[in-house]
Design an enzyme around this catalytic site. Structure first.
Site, PDB file in Angstrom:
ATOM      1  N   LYS A   1       0.836  -1.213   0.000  1.00  0.00           N
ATOM      2  CA  LYS A   1       0.000   0.000   0.000  1.00  0.00           C
ATOM      3  C   LYS A   1       0.861   1.251   0.000  1.00  0.00           C
ATOM      4  CE  LYS A   1      -4.501  -1.296   0.409  1.00  0.00           C
ATOM      5  NZ  LYS A   1      -5.319  -1.875   1.441  1.00  0.00           N
TER       6      LYS A   1
ATOM      7  N   LYS B   1      -3.550 -11.066  -7.065  1.00  0.00           N
ATOM      8  CA  LYS B   1      -4.804 -11.326  -6.348  1.00  0.00           C
ATOM      9  C   LYS B   1      -5.934 -10.455  -6.902  1.00  0.00           C
ATOM     10  CE  LYS B   1      -5.416  -9.079  -2.607  1.00  0.00           C
ATOM     11  NZ  LYS B   1      -5.469  -8.423  -1.297  1.00  0.00           N
TER      12      LYS B   1
ATOM     13  N   LYS C   1     -10.041  -5.162  -4.811  1.00  0.00           N
ATOM     14  CA  LYS C   1     -10.899  -4.008  -5.052  1.00  0.00           C
ATOM     15  C   LYS C   1     -10.107  -2.817  -5.568  1.00  0.00           C
ATOM     16  CE  LYS C   1     -12.751  -4.821  -0.948  1.00  0.00           C
ATOM     17  NZ  LYS C   1     -13.542  -4.787   0.290  1.00  0.00           N
TER      18      LYS C   1
HETATM   19  P1  TYM Z   1     -10.931  -6.899   2.696  1.00  0.00           P
HETATM   20  O1  TYM Z   1     -12.070  -5.942   2.739  1.00  0.00           O
HETATM   21  O2  TYM Z   1      -9.767  -6.565   1.836  1.00  0.00           O
HETATM   22  O3  TYM Z   1     -11.447  -8.321   2.252  1.00  0.00           O
HETATM   23  C1  TYM Z   1     -12.523  -8.983   2.901  1.00  0.00           C
HETATM   24  C2  TYM Z   1     -12.233 -10.471   2.981  1.00  0.00           C
HETATM   25  O4  TYM Z   1     -12.129 -11.008   1.657  1.00  0.00           O
HETATM   26  C3  TYM Z   1     -10.915 -11.727   1.528  1.00  0.00           C
HETATM   27  N1  TYM Z   1     -10.421 -11.558   0.150  1.00  0.00           N
HETATM   28  C4  TYM Z   1     -10.107 -12.564  -0.667  1.00  0.00           C
HETATM   29  N2  TYM Z   1     -10.166 -13.905  -0.525  1.00  0.00           N
HETATM   30  C5  TYM Z   1      -9.793 -14.660  -1.569  1.00  0.00           C
HETATM   31  N3  TYM Z   1      -9.359 -14.142  -2.764  1.00  0.00           N
HETATM   32  C6  TYM Z   1      -9.286 -12.814  -2.959  1.00  0.00           C
HETATM   33  N4  TYM Z   1      -8.878 -12.322  -4.121  1.00  0.00           N
HETATM   34  C7  TYM Z   1      -9.684 -11.960  -1.884  1.00  0.00           C
HETATM   35  N5  TYM Z   1      -9.750 -10.617  -1.740  1.00  0.00           N
HETATM   36  C8  TYM Z   1     -10.208 -10.389  -0.485  1.00  0.00           C
HETATM   37  C9  TYM Z   1      -9.970 -11.087   2.537  1.00  0.00           C
HETATM   38  O5  TYM Z   1      -8.924 -11.957   2.881  1.00  0.00           O
HETATM   39  C10 TYM Z   1     -10.909 -10.783   3.683  1.00  0.00           C
HETATM   40  O6  TYM Z   1     -11.072 -11.929   4.504  1.00  0.00           O
HETATM   41  N6  TYM Z   1      -8.292  -6.055   6.883  1.00  0.00           N
HETATM   42  C11 TYM Z   1      -9.465  -6.742   6.363  1.00  0.00           C
HETATM   43  C12 TYM Z   1     -10.756  -6.344   7.063  1.00  0.00           C
HETATM   44  C13 TYM Z   1     -10.705  -6.500   8.539  1.00  0.00           C
HETATM   45  C14 TYM Z   1     -10.761  -7.738   9.256  1.00  0.00           C
HETATM   46  C15 TYM Z   1     -10.697  -7.361  10.625  1.00  0.00           C
HETATM   47  C16 TYM Z   1     -10.855  -9.068   8.868  1.00  0.00           C
HETATM   48  C17 TYM Z   1     -10.625  -5.488   9.446  1.00  0.00           C
HETATM   49  N7  TYM Z   1     -10.597  -6.006  10.696  1.00  0.00           N
HETATM   50  C18 TYM Z   1     -10.716  -8.327  11.633  1.00  0.00           C
HETATM   51  C19 TYM Z   1     -10.865 -10.039   9.895  1.00  0.00           C
HETATM   52  C20 TYM Z   1     -10.806  -9.659  11.246  1.00  0.00           C
HETATM   53  C21 TYM Z   1      -9.608  -6.397   4.883  1.00  0.00           C
HETATM   54  O7  TYM Z   1      -9.120  -5.402   4.434  1.00  0.00           O
HETATM   55  O8  TYM Z   1     -10.446  -7.229   4.183  1.00  0.00           O
END
Ligand code: TYM
Length: 324
Positions: free
Chosen positions: A110, A192, A195
């Site tokens: 990032k 990957k 978004k």
């Molecule tokens: P975020 O919003 O980027 O993604 C949400 C969830 O989707 C999963 N994910 C994927 N899994 C498989 N293939 C992909 N291409 C893919 N892209 C996203 C992510 O691994 C995630 O599980 N930091 C976290 C949000 C968060 C969180 C937490 C999660 C904040 N606090 C506490 C668990 C526990 C995030 O940015 O997810």
């Protein structure tokens, strides 16, 4: 068993997040005590438009419900509405070694991507994530593979706090799927699906013509065979993974089905499958878009239920740390 996970409200939900995380949440809400939230505070670490941000948060809530989250079976809330997240995050800041933060892959990526906005929040992001998890005495955290490193750090922080101040936190475990923990971008199967690169995303709520277009133009590999080989054939391996997840069949069975067929036929069948399987989600989202009051009410109820747990933990933390 208490289960917790979160998602950032930074754009529509794509099939990567669905496969890695939300598909697990749907199963787990049937068997455990589930808490899911919209990580709006995490999203602020990269530029957001204040005028539209609250709409985005509500949109994510509607999408989670449309994707199958059931407010009767789980708690859903907005992270920033429970102040204990930021409070605990500060306490955890004071025990987290700086070196652990600077080595995080996401921080490195990032800060490359947003060179003009390398803010402290990008660095301390995993501490807030640890606070999210530890605040609720979580046993398991269903996530995609990209979150594994953050989960490891949450465990380190929990142990460190417990050692220094006495036992308060449960040490959580990450829950990762064997198939689907990392879905790759359709336009670049070595990266990957994310978004932050919309060109490679297939969204859960895409219309049929868009789904077909995206699948048919997905980058594949030299050669002709439909074989699962992530190293030599990352494009086909990724599409096979998606096929397997949405068809609910093992990859080997799909390889067999398309053994003598070409890429075009395989892609056409995958597009047909996705158009069919995603139809209920599209329909439900359209319905929920007209029911904002209902969505807001679910979030309010979720906040009220989650707050009780969060406040109990914070009380204990403050006492152990010697705060008045
Ligand atoms: P975020 O919003 O980027 O993604 C949400 C969830 O989707 C999963 N994910 C994927 N899994 C498989 N293939 C992909 N291409 C893919 N892209 C996203 C992510 O691994 C995630 O599980 N930091 C976290 C949000 C968060 C969180 C937490 C999660 C904040 N606090 C506490 C668990 C526990 C995030 O940015 O997810």
């Amino acid at each position: 068993m208490r289960i917790l996970s979160g998602i950032q409200p930074t754009g529509s939900i794509h099939i990567g997040s669905y496969s890695g995380a939300i598909s697990q949440w749907k199963e787990l809400q049937q068997i455990g005590e589930c808490i899911f939230f919209i990580a709006d505070l995490h999203a602020l670490t990269v530029p957001q438009e204040p005028d539209t941000f609250s709409k985005q948060v509500l949109n994510t809530a509607a999408e989670l419900l449309a994707a199958g989250m059931d407010p009767e079976k789980c708690i859903i809330f907005i992270q920033s509405e429970i102040k204990e997240h930021t409070e605990l995050s500060w306490y955890l800041n004071t025990i987290t070694p700086l070196g652990e933060l600077t080595r995080m892959t996401q921080f490195k990526e990032k800060s490359q991507q947003f060179k003009n906005n390398i803010n402290a929040g990008l660095l301390t992001y995993p501490i807030l994530q640890a606070a999210d998890i530890l605040l609720y005495q979580t046993d398991s955290v269903p996530v995609g593979k990209d979150q594994k490193q953050h989960l490891e750090l949450a465990k380190i922080i929990a142990r460190k706090f417990n050692q220094k101040y006495g036992k308060v936190f449960k040490v959580p475990e990450a829950l990762l799927l064997e198939t689907g923990a990392k879905i790759m971008a359709l336009n670049n199967p070595k990266k990957k699906m994310s978004k932050s690169s919309p060109a490679g995303c297939l969204y859960l709520f895409d219309e049929p013509d868009i789904i077909r277009k995206k699948v048919m133009s997905a980058v594949t590999d030299p050669g002709k065979s439909i074989k699962y080989d992530p190293v030599k054939k990352p494009g086909i391996a990724n599409l096979l993974t998606v096929y397997s997840l949405f068809a609910g069949k093992p990859i080997s069975q799909i390889e067999k089905k398309f053994g003598k067929k070409g890429y075009a036929e395989f892609k056409k069948s995958l597009a047909d499958l996705l158009i069919l399987k995603l139809e209920p989600y599209r329909r439900k989202k359209k319905e929920l878009q007209t029911r904002e009051v209902y969505v807001r009410e679910i979030l309010t109820q979720g906040r009220k239920r989650a707050e009780i747990i969060a406040q109990t933990t914070i009380k204990d933390v403050r006492k152990k740390m010697g705060l008045i």
